[in-house]
Design an enzyme around this catalytic site. Structure first.
Site, PDB file in Angstrom:
ATOM      1  N   HIS A 169    -122.384  77.224   0.760  1.00  0.00           N
ATOM      2  CA  HIS A 169    -121.854  75.948   0.251  1.00  0.00           C
ATOM      3  C   HIS A 169    -120.754  76.213  -0.777  1.00  0.00           C
ATOM      4  O   HIS A 169    -119.684  75.588  -0.729  1.00  0.00           O
ATOM      5  CB  HIS A 169    -123.003  75.158  -0.374  1.00  0.00           C
ATOM      6  CG  HIS A 169    -122.600  73.916  -1.094  1.00  0.00           C
ATOM      7  ND1 HIS A 169    -122.772  72.654  -0.581  1.00  0.00           N
ATOM      8  CD2 HIS A 169    -122.029  73.726  -2.313  1.00  0.00           C
ATOM      9  CE1 HIS A 169    -122.317  71.750  -1.433  1.00  0.00           C
ATOM     10  NE2 HIS A 169    -121.863  72.387  -2.501  1.00  0.00           N
ATOM     11  N   GLU A 170    -120.997  77.139  -1.692  1.00  0.00           N
ATOM     12  CA  GLU A 170    -120.000  77.434  -2.721  1.00  0.00           C
ATOM     13  C   GLU A 170    -118.766  78.119  -2.124  1.00  0.00           C
ATOM     14  O   GLU A 170    -117.644  77.872  -2.556  1.00  0.00           O
ATOM     15  CB  GLU A 170    -120.618  78.303  -3.824  1.00  0.00           C
ATOM     16  CG  GLU A 170    -121.751  77.627  -4.585  1.00  0.00           C
ATOM     17  CD  GLU A 170    -121.348  76.263  -5.127  1.00  0.00           C
ATOM     18  OE1 GLU A 170    -120.196  76.112  -5.554  1.00  0.00           O
ATOM     19  OE2 GLU A 170    -122.182  75.345  -5.082  1.00  0.00           O
ATOM     20  N   HIS A 173    -116.250  75.707  -0.877  1.00  0.00           N
ATOM     21  CA  HIS A 173    -115.338  75.195  -1.911  1.00  0.00           C
ATOM     22  C   HIS A 173    -114.167  76.155  -2.111  1.00  0.00           C
ATOM     23  O   HIS A 173    -113.030  75.732  -2.351  1.00  0.00           O
ATOM     24  CB  HIS A 173    -116.082  75.019  -3.233  1.00  0.00           C
ATOM     25  CG  HIS A 173    -117.019  73.849  -3.261  1.00  0.00           C
ATOM     26  ND1 HIS A 173    -116.622  72.578  -2.939  1.00  0.00           N
ATOM     27  CD2 HIS A 173    -118.332  73.762  -3.583  1.00  0.00           C
ATOM     28  CE1 HIS A 173    -117.655  71.752  -3.059  1.00  0.00           C
ATOM     29  NE2 HIS A 173    -118.692  72.446  -3.437  1.00  0.00           N
ATOM     30  N   GLU A 250    -118.355  67.367  -1.651  1.00  0.00           N
ATOM     31  CA  GLU A 250    -119.678  67.952  -1.508  1.00  0.00           C
ATOM     32  C   GLU A 250    -120.205  67.761  -0.091  1.00  0.00           C
ATOM     33  O   GLU A 250    -120.904  68.624   0.444  1.00  0.00           O
ATOM     34  CB  GLU A 250    -120.644  67.334  -2.525  1.00  0.00           C
ATOM     35  CG  GLU A 250    -120.393  67.755  -3.960  1.00  0.00           C
ATOM     36  CD  GLU A 250    -120.470  69.251  -4.153  1.00  0.00           C
ATOM     37  OE1 GLU A 250    -121.342  69.889  -3.541  1.00  0.00           O
ATOM     38  OE2 GLU A 250    -119.643  69.797  -4.899  1.00  0.00           O
TER      39      GLU A 250
END
Length: 638
Positions: A169-170, A173, A250
């Protein structure tokens, strides 16, 4: 899930929200102008000629905009060092590469696997050791200066699959370009909030006793109060926009994590644990709201108005459509049964408590890690290969790339030719550039590299990157020049040599000037037609030993990129490196959807003969680095 389509949609909505941010700043300027006009403007009596307040209002507007602008710039410049500055501002500490702590070693292994699978350099790794909640963030301007920071709660409560889901997930980004926007949002919010600080100073100094002597204290006090009120109102709306920007991104990050890992159990399990644990994802740091829009979960208690993330249940249902809130209660029941089991049957570990309404204080032993994850998931083939490459890495090399000087020696050794007649000239190049001690170290590392599988060459560059970034700028430049000289010592440059030098150059240059990293492109595919044709030609030729096979692979790529068009084939130029780099620079300016078409076309060419060569895999990794997108899933290289 279509990564590029999601990326284009969310970037479009983020641009609209940033426009709202600009409009909010304009509204602040207008409001302060109105107060200044009322307090200090010229107001002629009825019947008198109208007075002009234009100069006053222009001056006020310039001062307010300059104040917000310079304050925002100051905050952004304070973070110009990239992700590590943001992590250190949160009190995080770096996780050393040679750590022997099992939990930290697992964290490093997971992050390194994700980096290798995504085709990006390993980021700086930080830990917020005093934070029991489950949370994480990625910060920086580009993949080359990124830092990934996790809380102690992630280490204490997440299984390996769940930790991998959070890290993926990070990383999304990092790859989506969110980090640059996040840092700028931090600066804009700070710039607006500075108005309130200035307002307090104006009241204290300008509206005090010295100003009351000439009767002007009342007006100055009014302006100071207006600055405070308007500053807080602007900050309020800035927080709303910040939250809206974060929520849209997100959702993309959750989807991207699934695309990277090819399973939903990991990230869904992490979200379920946040819902159940009493600590949730909350942070204790005083400045947590400044980075709230960067985090994996909410920094504080959920507030629908300022929420930087969609509600937890909404995020879980997006991953598991059949999930219901009642399922959390059943999980708690499982935990109760596990907690009541004999001590010998339980695994030692940090305890936690349930945050489910109506069930406060329920112990949550770490043995339940697998319960919430929904079982052991099968990792994506790319992750399996990344893990295999990492595990098969010779121990001596894995340790060598953890320190700057030994990592430099490994990179130089990777560029040495296997042809014995070329090696004396290459050793002289190394000795001239770095001295005899480094030349001897390179010889030692060259011996260790004989056991390295060819497909692990560029992943080794990713693993070495955190150490290479620590070299002084002058030494980095000398390394890049020496690599160019080493690969050209025989008058030609093969693909493996080129990919090594080009990949290092891309990452080191962006790490040295992170704020200059390219921004999102907007060009359509036809605008870069010649560059697409050239890149596909070079990739097709790299994967085939004969021109007929290369032409067949190239035609498949052209059908994918430009369906229905009749395009003539021509072999790649002999001196292809410089045109290739110019083409990559142009393709980096494409929109996300256009980049997707380029990657799909390249995959068609690579898979044309049913197998993937090491040269094709390395070229694709370099191309993706140049286009700032993740390496797509493909067959294992032969």
């Amino acid at each position: 899930m279509d990564f590029f389509a999601q990326q284009a949609r969310v970037r479009g909505s983020s641009r609209r929200l940033v426009i709202l941010f600009v409009l909010a700043v304009i509204a602040i300027v207008v409001a302060i102008d109105a107060v200044v006009w009322f307090a200090l403007g010229r107001h002629p009596a009825p019947g008198e000629p109208a007075a002009s307040n234009l100069n006053l209002l222009l001056g006020t507007s310039v001062v307010v905009l300059a104040g917000i602008g310079f304050s925002s710039l100051f905050r952004i410049m304070s973070l110009s060092g990239g992700g590590k500055n943001v992590a250190e501002s949160m009190g995080a500490v770096v996780v050393p590469p040679d750590t022997t702590d099992p939990a930290l070693r697992r964290l490093r292994n997971v992050i390194e696997e994700v980096a290798i699978a995504a085709g990006v350099p390993v980021p700086d790794i930080y830990l917020m050791a005093d934070e029991p909640g489950i949370n994480a963030f990625a910060a920086g301007y580009s993949a080359s200066d990124a830092a990934v920071c996790v809380t102690q709660g992630c280490l204490d409560h997440l299984s390996r699959d769940e930790l991998q889901g959070v890290i993926a997930h990070e990383f999304s980004h990092v790859l989506n370009g969110d980090m640059r926007l996040n840092i700028r949002l931090m600066g804009l919010l700070f710039g607006i909030l500075v108005l309130t600080i200035v307002g307090r100073r104006v009241i204290w100094f300008g509206g005090g006793r010295s100003s009351r002597r000439d009767g002007g204290g009342g007006q100055v006090w009014m302006i100071g109060l207006a600055l405070i009120v308007v500053g807080y109102i602007g900050y309020f709306f800035g927080r709303l926009i910040q939250a809206a920007v974060a929520r849209s991104r997100e959702s993309l990050a959750d989807a991207s994590a699934v695309q990277f890992t090819r399973q939903t159990d990991g990230i869904a399990g992490a979200l379920k644990k946040i819902a159940i644990l009493s600590e949730g994802s909350q942070l204790q740091a005083a400045n947590k709201q400044e980075v709230a829009h960067m985090l994996f979960g909410e920094a504080g208690s959920f507030n629908a108005l300022f929420a930087t993330h969609p509600p937890l249940l909404e995020r879980i249902r997006a991953l598991e459509p059949g999930f219901k809130e009642a399922d959390l209660a059943r999980m708690v029941a499982e935990m109760q049964r596990a907690a009541a089991s004999p001590p010998a049957a339980r695994t030692n570990g940090p305890a936690a408590t349930s945050g489910v309404p109506g069930m406060p204080g329920l112990p949550l032993p770490s043995v339940l890690t697998g319960v919430l994850a929904g079982g052991i998931a099968t990792a994506a083939p790319a992750f399996q290969r990344a893990a295999a490459v990492q595990q098969a890495m010779p121990v001596g090399l894995a340790e060598a790339v953890q320190q700057p000087e030994s990592a430099l020696a490994v990179m130089l050794a990777l560029a040495l030719s296997l042809e014995a007649e070329l090696q004396p000239a290459q050793r002289r190049i190394v000795a001239d550039a770095f001295g005899d001690d480094v030349a001897r170290a390179v010889d030692a590392q060259a011996a260790a590299l004989t056991t390295l599988t060819p497909i692990a060459r560029l992943p080794l560059v990713s693993l070495a990157f955190p150490a290479l970034k620590q070299l002084p700028d002058g030494r980095q430049q000398t390394l890049l020049r020496a690599l160019d000289d080493l690969v050209r010592v025989d008058g030609r440059v093969d693909i493996n040599e080129y990919c090594l030098a080009r990949l290092l150059r891309i990452h080191l240059q962006e790490a040295r000037a992170p704020r200059r990293a390219p921004v999102d492109g907007v060009k359509k595919l036809p605008a870069a037609r010649d560059s697409v044709i050239l890149v596909c030609t070079i990739v097709a030729a790299a994967g085939c030993s004969d021109e007929a096979g290369a032409r067949r692979a190239w035609l498949l790529a052209m059908q994918q990129a430009f369906p229905g068009e009749a395009i003539a084939w021509s072999p790649p130029p002999a001196a292809w490196q410089t045109p290739f780099e110019r083409a990559l620079d142009e393709l980096d300016g494409l929109s996300p959807m256009a980049k997707e078409l380029v990657i799909q076309a390249l995959l068609r060419a690579i898979h044309a003969d049913g197998q993937v060569s090491v040269e094709e895999a390395e070229l694709l990794r370099v191309i993706c680095a140049g286009l700032h997108c993740p390496v797509p899933a493909m067959s294992a290289p032969a």
